[in-house]
Design a protein around this motif. Structure first.
Motif, short mmCIF file in Angstrom:
data_model
loop_
_atom_site.label_atom_id
_atom_site.label_comp_id
_atom_site.label_asym_id
_atom_site.label_seq_id
_atom_site.Cartn_x
_atom_site.Cartn_y
_atom_site.Cartn_z
N MET A 298 0.83 -1.21 0.00
CA MET A 298 0.00 0.00 0.00
C MET A 298 0.87 1.27 0.00
O MET A 298 0.57 2.22 -0.72
N LEU A 299 1.94 1.26 0.78
CA LEU A 299 2.85 2.41 0.79
C LEU A 299 3.53 2.58 -0.57
O LEU A 299 3.74 3.71 -1.03
N SER A 300 3.85 1.46 -1.21
CA SER A 300 4.46 1.55 -2.54
C SER A 300 3.49 2.19 -3.53
O SER A 300 3.91 2.99 -4.37
N GLU A 301 2.22 1.87 -3.41
CA GLU A 301 1.23 2.49 -4.30
C GLU A 301 1.14 3.99 -4.05
O GLU A 301 1.04 4.77 -4.99
N ALA A 302 1.17 4.38 -2.78
CA ALA A 302 1.14 5.81 -2.46
C ALA A 302 2.33 6.53 -3.09
O ALA A 302 2.18 7.64 -3.63
N LEU A 303 3.49 5.90 -3.02
CA LEU A 303 4.69 6.51 -3.62
C LEU A 303 4.64 6.51 -5.15
O LEU A 303 4.89 7.53 -5.79
N LEU A 304 4.31 5.36 -5.73
CA LEU A 304 4.32 5.24 -7.19
C LEU A 304 3.28 6.14 -7.86
O LEU A 304 3.51 6.63 -8.96
N PHE A 305 2.16 6.34 -7.19
CA PHE A 305 1.11 7.19 -7.75
C PHE A 305 1.11 8.60 -7.15
O PHE A 305 0.20 9.38 -7.44
N SER A 306 2.10 8.88 -6.29
CA SER A 306 2.19 10.18 -5.61
C SER A 306 0.84 10.56 -5.02
O SER A 306 0.34 11.67 -5.23
N SER A 307 0.25 9.64 -4.27
CA SER A 307 -1.11 9.82 -3.79
C SER A 307 -1.17 9.97 -2.27
O SER A 307 -0.92 9.02 -1.53
#
Length: 127
Positions: free
Chosen positions: A63-72
């Motif tokens: 989930m943290l990787s998604e926040a980083l990868l999508f700058s969300s």
């Protein structure tokens, strides 16, 4: 660019941790992730030797990787809320169920292995 690299590292690590712990549920615990067929044996091998909730840590890393990868910021906030809800759930519900299922073995495990922050130097004192 470093945000992307960190995101990919977190994703790969989280996915690997999730896969490893899922396999341990099946092979060692003789159960599944489903509450209908939970593990029959207490799992204290592999990543479970250093942290009590490695499967959820894997999910949190993803989930943290998604926040980083999508700058969300939204995914990041959702991840924090998800983590807080699970902290409450584990302390109020899951730990009680594990004590009922595994008794003194789980209590000894709980007392020797941290819930969230891996202890790479300590050793699980349960056989």
């Amino acid at each position: 660019m470093s945000q992307i690299i960190l995101g990919v590292i977190l994703f790969c690590g989280g996915l690997g941790l999730f896969i490893k712990t899922t396999l341990l549920f099946h092979k060692v615990g003789q159960g599944t992730l489903s509450p209908l067929a939970p593990p029959k044996r207490l799992i204290i091998q592999g990543p479970y030797k250093i942290v009590r909730n490695p499967m959820l840590l894997g999910i949190l890393f993803i989930m943290l990787s998604e926040a980083l990868l999508f700058s969300s910021c939204c995914i990041f906030i959702y991840t924090l809320i998800f983590f807080l809800i699970n902290c409450i759930y584990f302390k109020t519900v899951e730990e009680k169920m594990l004590i009922k299922r595994f008794g003194q073995d789980y209590i000894a495990y709980r007392n020797s292995v941290p819930m969230w922050l891996p202890n790479f130097r300590g050793k699980c004192k349960v056989n």
